[in-house]
Design an enzyme around this catalytic site. Sequence first.
Site: not given
Length: 505
Positions: A262-263
């Site tokens: 994920s970011k």
Amino acid sequence: MAERKVRVRFAPSPTGALHIGGVRTALYNYLFARQHGGDMIFRIEDTDSNRFVPGAEEYILESFKWLGIHFDEGVSFGGEHGPYRQSERREIYKKYVKILLDNGKAYIAFDTPEELDAKRAEIANFQYDASTRGMMRNSLTLSKDEVDALIAEGKQYVVRFKIEPNEDVHVNDLIRGEVIINSSILDDKVLYKSADELPTYHLANIVDDHLMEVSHVIRGEEWLPSAPLHVLLYLAFGWEDTMPAFAHLPLLLKPEGNGKLSKRDGDRLGFPVFPLEWHDPKTGEASSGYREAGYLPEAVINFLALLGWNPGNDQEVMSMDELIRLFDLHRCSKSGAKFDYKKGIWFNHQYIQQKSNEEIAGLFIPILKEHGVEAPFEKVVTVVGMMKDRVSFVRELWDVCSFFFVAPAEYDEKTVKKRWKEDSAKCMTELAEVLAGIDDFSIEGQEKIVMDWIAEKEYHTGNIMNAFRLTLVGEGKGPHMFDISWVLGKEETVARMKRAVEVLK
Ligand code: GLU
């Protein structure tokens, strides 16, 4: 049946910056298309207007331009199967929705969100399907006149896919093999909404793949659950002979391996998850990109290519052309690939070594300018050649070689304590004179004369060289001493030595 021409597509929804996993999907499509002399299509899937983000399409195009992934047709590239933006294909989808309705493969449903909520509250695990559609307000339970009347009144409706229960659906996936699922677990998916006169992703996706003659659908694992539905849609249209082959790529996992990348992992560990820097037009939030972080596009490509695929041996550094030659969907792994971002840094180091010094100098010059340094191109090329094996990013060159361009303003205290001896000032004054008298100021020319001088004076080579380094660099680092003095030139070398003697005494 004759071999079909290979045609693949990358079909992002313009909902924001392109995630690095999407870049890998596009790359694998590209490698596959090029290897087979096929076509690569760029399609924009923008039927969900709520999620549209301005600038996303341009961002995606710019990313691929930077990375060297080329499309043969599609949005901004043209081609014979356009338009390639789904929002411009409404009339086409309407025609195909009608075909399904006319053939009894789909039906119209009027249930309002409130009615659906009420059913969910009433029936545990409610799913709109063969077991429940008979209790709902749709064209299967209402008469034709009632349906026509509701539509004439302007009531909103959706078109749902009528899925026959209890059938085995076979999905042949080139990576996962044959996946069989029972149709009863699928719900009667919404294919079209009268409210915006647009199809949903599923219908638009398969109609377009069919009309654009897509032969292979290579996409992220997250789309695997929709594959059985897509197979059923192909069958409902009678397109089984031209159904594309599917390949669902392994997930990109967190660097530690547990869960989807994920970011936030990028923010936490300090690596980008987007190809280019992105400024979210809604939140104003900025996210870092590989380009701005100083990665070479070749390194990013090579790094991504090996996340979920390998050539079957331990070769790691591969150019785009080699990747095109070696890529093989059957060698893609089923299991997720850990996003080992440090490997990305390693690749960047490799590509910096591979590139010519001239090319790296070209990238370094703007960074020198940021530091107020204007230097002749030839000098930058020489310094890059001496120093690039020490860095993984062009930007880091400044840290390791700024002294070639700027004289030390001060002298590192620790190094002075350790390296500047009692007789250093005297020795450096003498050495400056020796150097000033050398005609051949080449590396070898200096070395011979200075070494003879040290021997003659019976000085300690280490002590002399350490003090010499301190005068030119200001600290104890750097390459071979005569490489430094040769690059600086006689005048600058002597001037720096005199200044050091003055300051350090
Ligand atoms: N529009 C989908 C996406 O944004 C495409 C999925 C597919 O390749 O079928 O990823």
